[in-house]
Scaffold this motif. Sequence first.
Motif, PDB file in Angstrom:
ATOM      1  N   TRP A  92       6.841  -5.442   1.500  1.00 16.50           N
ATOM      2  CA  TRP A  92       7.230  -4.721   1.091  1.00 16.50           C
ATOM      3  C   TRP A  92       8.661  -5.169   2.211  1.00 16.50           C
ATOM      4  O   TRP A  92       9.640  -4.204   1.466  1.00 16.50           O
ATOM      5  N   CYS A 112       4.342  -4.180   5.236  1.00 14.60           N
ATOM      6  CA  CYS A 112       5.143  -3.879   5.590  1.00 14.60           C
ATOM      7  C   CYS A 112       6.102  -5.107   5.411  1.00 14.60           C
ATOM      8  O   CYS A 112       7.275  -4.733   4.844  1.00 14.60           O
ATOM      9  N   SER A 115       9.718  -0.193   3.698  1.00 18.05           N
ATOM     10  CA  SER A 115       8.563  -0.370   3.710  1.00 18.05           C
ATOM     11  C   SER A 115       7.158  -0.012   4.245  1.00 18.05           C
ATOM     12  O   SER A 115       6.739   0.352   3.896  1.00 18.05           O
ATOM     13  N   VAL A 133       9.917  -7.138  -0.389  1.00 16.89           N
ATOM     14  CA  VAL A 133      10.903  -6.964  -1.228  1.00 16.89           C
ATOM     15  C   VAL A 133      12.091  -6.263  -1.705  1.00 16.89           C
ATOM     16  O   VAL A 133      12.653  -5.873  -1.708  1.00 16.89           O
ATOM     17  N   ILE A 187       5.464   3.179   2.610  1.00 15.07           N
ATOM     18  CA  ILE A 187       5.276   2.778   0.909  1.00 15.07           C
ATOM     19  C   ILE A 187       3.546   2.206   1.886  1.00 15.07           C
ATOM     20  O   ILE A 187       2.525   1.938   0.786  1.00 15.07           O
TER      21      ILE A 187
END
Length: 103
Positions: A100, A97, A3, A103, A6
């Motif tokens: 993600w 952060c 995360s 996820v 990303i």
Amino acid sequence: LLSLPIAYVLTPAEKLTVTSFLALFLIVGIGSDTVFVYADIWEQEAHLPMDERIPTVLMSAGVNCLATSLTTSASFLANLASVLQPLREFGFFMGLCVLWCFV
């Protein structure tokens, strides 16, 4: 931990402040908490057969972790209302952060 890169790519800031690197410790803590939630619910559902236990644990722990991730992310994203630019950038970075991380 995926995360972090990303969120770094998605953050429109020219540079991230030193405080943004604290995100590593926060995300590791949030990820560890998620593992503990799954492990705890796994133990609570030990009476079920395996073909029922896995979907039950995924649904129950998934809903709990989704709720905590959304509220934590919303609290960080609330910093977007701040007049201080470093605080806004940190809040946006951490909000991404946390999303993600779920996820």
